[in-house]
Design an enzyme around this catalytic site. Structure first.
Site, PDB file in Angstrom:
ATOM      1  N   CYS A 162       0.888  -1.177   0.000  1.00  0.00           N
ATOM      2  CA  CYS A 162       0.000   0.000   0.000  1.00  0.00           C
ATOM      3  C   CYS A 162       0.916   1.214   0.000  1.00  0.00           C
ATOM      4  CB  CYS A 162      -0.924  -0.014   1.208  1.00  0.00           C
ATOM      5  SG  CYS A 162      -1.896  -1.541   1.391  1.00  0.00           S
ATOM      6  N   ALA A 163       1.421   1.587  -1.163  1.00  0.00           N
ATOM      7  CA  ALA A 163       2.650   2.372  -1.230  1.00  0.00           C
ATOM      8  C   ALA A 163       2.492   3.886  -1.095  1.00  0.00           C
ATOM      9  CB  ALA A 163       3.384   2.071  -2.536  1.00  0.00           C
ATOM     10  N   ALA A 164       1.405   4.475  -1.619  1.00  0.00           N
ATOM     11  CA  ALA A 164       1.304   5.937  -1.622  1.00  0.00           C
ATOM     12  C   ALA A 164       1.320   6.480  -0.191  1.00  0.00           C
ATOM     13  CB  ALA A 164       0.021   6.367  -2.337  1.00  0.00           C
TER      14      ALA A 164
ATOM     15  N   ASN B   6       6.932   7.645   0.442  1.00  0.00           N
ATOM     16  CA  ASN B   6       8.152   7.916   1.219  1.00  0.00           C
ATOM     17  C   ASN B   6       8.823   6.626   1.686  1.00  0.00           C
ATOM     18  OD1 ASN B   6       7.964  10.690   0.967  1.00  0.00           O
ATOM     19  ND2 ASN B   6       6.816  10.955   2.856  1.00  0.00           N
ATOM     20  N   LYS B   7       8.029   5.663   2.142  1.00  0.00           N
ATOM     21  CA  LYS B   7       8.610   4.394   2.580  1.00  0.00           C
ATOM     22  C   LYS B   7       9.134   3.610   1.383  1.00  0.00           C
ATOM     23  CE  LYS B   7       5.531   4.016   6.618  1.00  0.00           C
ATOM     24  NZ  LYS B   7       4.590   5.098   6.249  1.00  0.00           N
TER      25      LYS B   7
ATOM     26  N   GLU C 241      -0.659   0.542  -5.440  1.00  0.00           N
ATOM     27  CA  GLU C 241      -1.558   1.569  -4.915  1.00  0.00           C
ATOM     28  C   GLU C 241      -2.889   1.473  -5.644  1.00  0.00           C
ATOM     29  OE1 GLU C 241      -3.617   4.031  -2.995  1.00  0.00           O
ATOM     30  OE2 GLU C 241      -1.579   3.603  -2.297  1.00  0.00           O
TER      31      GLU C 241
ATOM     32  N   ASP D 276       1.763  -1.547   4.917  1.00  0.00           N
ATOM     33  CA  ASP D 276       1.349  -0.398   5.724  1.00  0.00           C
ATOM     34  C   ASP D 276      -0.057  -0.023   5.253  1.00  0.00           C
ATOM     35  OD1 ASP D 276       1.588   1.715   7.551  1.00  0.00           O
ATOM     36  OD2 ASP D 276       2.246   3.088   5.986  1.00  0.00           O
TER      37      ASP D 276
ATOM     38  N   CYS E 158      -0.054   3.639  11.440  1.00  0.00           N
ATOM     39  CA  CYS E 158       0.137   4.880  12.187  1.00  0.00           C
ATOM     40  C   CYS E 158      -1.069   5.063  13.100  1.00  0.00           C
ATOM     41  CB  CYS E 158       0.341   6.079  11.263  1.00  0.00           C
ATOM     42  SG  CYS E 158      -0.904   6.250   9.959  1.00  0.00           S
TER      43      CYS E 158
END
Length: 506
Positions: A256-258, A261-262, A280, A327, A389
């Site tokens: 789940c890339a967007a 930054n990671k 994404e 993530d 998060c």
């Protein structure tokens, strides 16, 4: 009264205080004042962001945080737009009451409601003068009526100034400014040399290539940032990719890339070698991801617009995937302060206390369990990081606990990322001590990290070398090229490897 926005030419006046007559509005094309033209466009950019924020808040389906929306590539005047959005949200209850009680806010302005709010704030409490536009002309025409309404509200509430009407929903503690050096484009030493001329710069003692600057340091327009040599990324966020620590040459999935930054941090940790598949589902967020990848200079990332859950784990093209960073969508409760959620109309402290057991959290945790189970099922994966998060147990420890039987059956066990980090998982099941939490008390955001390692891979990584030393086959492989030759590491690279080995607990 609150202080004026930066670069504003007029300080706000107390209620009832007379002001000099405004200059006659003229068409913006005829204006020679570049500052006024910039303000004109900033209001419209702020109104666009405000519309997305308010609609997302009303529907409980956020299209992005205030910061992510403002600092997206589509917004040009980011600093002025950010200030206008935040200040308008802060004053929004007052602005709505003033417009309603004045009796002049007709239904014809509903389609431009957000622009009316932004402009009303800017003229009533900000710089007061404006380049002509239909909304600006409307606010200027009725400015005295609005001020009279505002004065009546103050009298009714028995306060002497507008500042006393504002509701301080939370106090934001200043945090250090963390920045990550993009080692695909530069070195940590060269960045320190540049930044130390203007700021006090410290190296973080845990995350490789992370620097710590004083709170409030504004880096958004710094050439190091715009050129992609430095990324404005929190320490807790950077701990996620560092915990996964994929080896150069590996094939990796960021599920789940967007906003990316990671993803680009993974590319830097891999020295640009190997390949990363960045998934994404949301097309708009995928654009941000692609922009982040371009800015980083990483050339080993393939962006895929699609659902990670739709990947067939038996597909031969994914047979060599050795690490996954998951993530997934979460409540974001650990970054609510950084996202400025306290400015949203729906925010209340009581709601935050009850959020951990809400229907939304239950729905999110069900999706998170499904995504984590899917990630564990890839046949060649050796390392998998699940992170959120969020501060809620339902999205963190409960999700991990629910998949442990499956993970164990597939040969995975929980490992301990950053063993020196003292704040671990909530002790709700045996093994939670391997989990990692960060907290605002640590001057960080509220993040959660779980590291799954396949047992055979973990044993192989710790196998002694022929000379009896502590280096295992896996670590030695990280120090060789794909053709088997020894890589010449600089002292910086060696120090990074030492830190990564401490993450693995070797």
């Amino acid at each position: 009264m609150p202080p004026p926005l930066k670069n504003r030419s007029h300080a706000p006046a107390k209620v009832g205080q007379s002001r000099p007559p405004p200059r006659q509005p003229g068409r913006w094309m005829a204006s020679r004042d570049a500052g006024e033209r910039a303000a004109f466009f900033a209001r419209r950019e702020a109104a666009t962001v405000l519309r997305r924020v308010l609609r997302g808040d009303a529907s409980k389906r956020s299209g992005g945080s205030i910061k992510s929306l403002v600092f997206s590539p589509s917004v040009r005047n980011k600093r002025a737009t950010f200030a206008l959005v935040c200040q308008t949200l802060k004053y929004l209850p007052i602005l709505k009451e003033v417009l309603a009680s004045s009796g002049v806010f007709s239904s014809k302005w509903k389609k431009q409601e957000e622009l009316v709010y932004v402009t009303a704030y800017d003229i009533l409490f900000g710089q007061e003068i404006a380049v002509s536009g239909s909304v600006e002309e409307y606010i200027m025409l009725h400015k005295d009526t609005f001020r009279t309404a505002l004065q009546k509200i103050c009298v009714k509430r028995k306060v002497s100034n507008v500042e006393d009407l504002l509701s301080e929903k939370t106090t934001v503690k200043p945090k250090p400014r963390f920045v990550r050096v993009n080692t695909l484009k530069t070195t940590t030493g060269s960045v320190i040399e540049v930044l130390s001329k203007m700021h006090k710069v410290d190296k973080d003692d845990m995350v490789p290539d992370m620097l710590v600057l004083p709170p409030g340091t504004d880096m958004h327009k710094h050439p190091l940032v715009t050129d992609g040599k430095v990324f404005l990324q929190g320490k807790a966020s950077c701990m996620v990719a560092a915990a996964l620590s994929p080896k150069p040459g590996w094939k990796v999935i960021d599920a789940c890339a967007a906003p990316g930054n990671k993803t680009v941090h993974l590319a830097a940790l891999m020295n640009g070698e190997g390949s990363i598949i960045a998934c994404e589902l949301n097309k708009e967020r995928a654009k941000t991801l692609q922009h982040t990848v371009r800015r980083s200079g990483a050339n080993n990332i393939e962006t895929v617009i699609g659902d990670f859950l739709n990947i067939d784990t038996n597909d031969p093209s994914y047979a060599e995937v050795r690490a996954i960073l998951l993530d997934p969508s979460c409540s974001g409760s650990g970054i609510s302060t950084e996202r400025l959620d306290h400015l949203l109309p729906s925010y209340s402290i009581d709601d935050q206390d009850d959020a951990g057991s809400s229907a939304r959290i239950r729905k999110l945790s069900a999706f998170q369990r499904k995504a984590l189970s899917h990630a564990l099922s890839f046949p060649s994966v050796e390392r998998l990081v699940y992170s959120t998060c969020s501060i809620h147990q339902a999205e963190n420890e409960d999700v991990v606990s629910s998949v442990l039987p499956l993970a164990s059956s597939l040969g995975f066990e929980l490992a301990t990322p950053f063993p020196q980090w003292m704040r671990r998982g909530l002790p709700v099941f045996d093994g939670a001590q391997h989990l990692l939490r960060t907290d605002p008390e640590d001057d960080l955001e509220g993040f959660f990290i779980a590291l799954f390692v396949r047992k055979a891979a973990a044993a192989d990584a710790l196998e002694p070398s022929e000379d009896g030393g502590a280096l295992g086959r896996k670590r030695k492989r990280a120090c060789t090229t794909r053709s088997g030759g020894l890589r010449a590491f600089s002292s910086l690279r060696l120090s990074r490897m030492d830190v990564l080995c401490s993450i693995w607990g070797i």
